[in-house]
Design an enzyme around this catalytic site. Sequence first.
Site, PDB file in Angstrom:
ATOM      1  N   SER A  94       8.787   4.574  52.516  1.00  0.00           N
ATOM      2  CA  SER A  94       7.395   4.747  52.057  1.00  0.00           C
ATOM      3  C   SER A  94       6.355   4.483  53.135  1.00  0.00           C
ATOM      4  O   SER A  94       6.601   3.735  54.088  1.00  0.00           O
ATOM      5  CB  SER A  94       7.137   3.826  50.873  1.00  0.00           C
ATOM      6  OG  SER A  94       7.734   4.390  49.737  1.00  0.00           O
ATOM      7  N   ASP A 113       8.676   6.386  45.023  1.00  0.00           N
ATOM      8  CA  ASP A 113       7.282   6.019  45.305  1.00  0.00           C
ATOM      9  C   ASP A 113       6.345   7.167  45.702  1.00  0.00           C
ATOM     10  O   ASP A 113       6.715   8.020  46.522  1.00  0.00           O
ATOM     11  CB  ASP A 113       7.229   5.054  46.495  1.00  0.00           C
ATOM     12  CG  ASP A 113       8.244   3.947  46.424  1.00  0.00           C
ATOM     13  OD1 ASP A 113       8.901   3.798  45.404  1.00  0.00           O
ATOM     14  OD2 ASP A 113       8.377   3.227  47.429  1.00  0.00           O
TER      15      ASP A 113
HETATM   16  C1  FRU Z   1       9.989   0.796  46.687  1.00  0.00           C
HETATM   17  C2  FRU Z   1      10.892   1.055  47.886  1.00  0.00           C
HETATM   18  C3  FRU Z   1      10.166   0.852  49.197  1.00  0.00           C
HETATM   19  C4  FRU Z   1      10.922   1.720  50.146  1.00  0.00           C
HETATM   20  C5  FRU Z   1      11.285   2.893  49.264  1.00  0.00           C
HETATM   21  C6  FRU Z   1      12.622   3.527  49.612  1.00  0.00           C
HETATM   22  O1  FRU Z   1      10.415   1.454  45.540  1.00  0.00           O
HETATM   23  O2  FRU Z   1      12.045   0.243  47.820  1.00  0.00           O
HETATM   24  O3  FRU Z   1      10.078  -0.489  49.607  1.00  0.00           O
HETATM   25  O4  FRU Z   1      10.172   2.127  51.245  1.00  0.00           O
HETATM   26  O5  FRU Z   1      11.306   2.416  47.939  1.00  0.00           O
HETATM   27  O6  FRU Z   1      12.804   4.689  48.859  1.00  0.00           O
END
Ligand code: FRU
Length: 473
Positions: free
Chosen positions: A97, A37
């Site tokens: 994230s 992300d």
């Molecule tokens: C989305 C996610 C978020 C999380 C992150 C972990 O792709 O699953 O919800 O914070 O990736 O890398």
Amino acid sequence: MADSPLLPTPAPSDGRRWPDAQRPRFHFTAPSQWLNDPNGLCFHAGRYHLYYQHNPGAPKWGDIHWGHASSADLVHWQDEPIALRPSPGHDQGGCFSGSFALVDGVPTLYYTGYTAERQVQCAATSTDLQRWTKHPERTIVEPPPGVGSTDFRDPYVFRHDGCWYMAVGASMRSERGQVLLYRSADGVAWRYLHPLYTSPSLALGVLWECPNFFRLGDRWVLTVSVWPCLGVRYFVGRFDNEVFVPEREGELDVDGGAFAHLAMRAPDGRTLQWAWINEQREQDQIDAAGWAGAMSVPRELRLDPQGRLCARPVAELAALRRAPIAIESTGEQRGTLHRFAGRCLDIEATFTMRDRLRLGLTVLASPDGSESTRILFWPDARRLVIERSRSSINPKVRRQDVHSLLCLDEGEPLRLRVLLDASVLEVHANERVCLTTRVYPALASSVQASVFVDGDADVAIQAWAMGEICAGR
Ligand code: FRU
């Protein structure tokens, strides 16, 4: 041209970068290893900052850090030191994230601290956007009743009416997606208010990740990434008295091709959005490549007069265009009309249709036809499709079609903007629909492109080869 297989290409042991025909040039990738992300987007002290979920130790998800890159022009990116690393305590399993806010002049990152037992919302501050100090005492530890401790993540912080607000992704009773709303006077101490929005349908996954909530024109937009990976939805509506009332909704990207969309306000007022584009090949192929995941190009968002969310690649990308590619007309009225070639292309094509027969573009085709990818509009079905069944002779890559509803108004031409960047393919149609996916042709000769029209249509097309965005890597 002799065909030679392009993958897998073993990495040189001395750490040099090797020519990798699947690696994008003008879509951001981590210097090496894993990226997911976009996080903490901001413009600060004259530069854009793109943080991202990053595993610096392997080209697969795990041990999540925050990677960092910056840019003065939205086009050319410079790698910066890793911003956040897991450390003993709240985030020892990973720094998940989150978002950026300038709180009383202090650059602040809000992110999720991850351990196997629970997820909590954390804060870190900085003076230079490179070195970050964590503040464990500011952590939001408990989710509200009904939300499990491992279904609570991805804080998005924004300012409105003199207060700070935080939207957090969650799951209501592990059954449906939800976004929680918190408020703070100082960006430090937070109070839970109520759900900002709860999924109206059980068809929209069990958890909503990466909520993003921002004003666009005279409306508010909520985007959520649907878990399990069922795509990204948007809701457009009003936000009055801390209550969000959606008026319309739609699909931002289908099929999880692009995920975890995050937007920011540029200094000139534009709303810019990035998304993560995952790999669609088997892990042994990724291990051989040594990198995984790409960012979409930055997209500029707007609402059209009907209130639909529209996106287009930012105008700045034109700086990467080299001289226009020679496009050869075949002199045909139907069938294949134009031919050109390339693996990293920006293509603009406008089709004025006089019937309802299929038309579109073929890219990454080999001369013997064993590989090709088609971008096709089928007016009767109102479908825009990326046909991937023959996109690669490599059996270790995903090849199912990707498609979306595309309703054109009476007499409205089809306007395609195609960003083809090695294995990354972004197709924007009339700024209303975006299909994002991966294609991994395995033959060196799969570079041919053409226009096809089954019926009667006028076609205007231009294409440019594209330059690199990360010089000196
Ligand atoms: C989305 C996610 C978020 C999380 C992150 C972990 O792709 O699953 O919800 O914070 O990736 O890398």
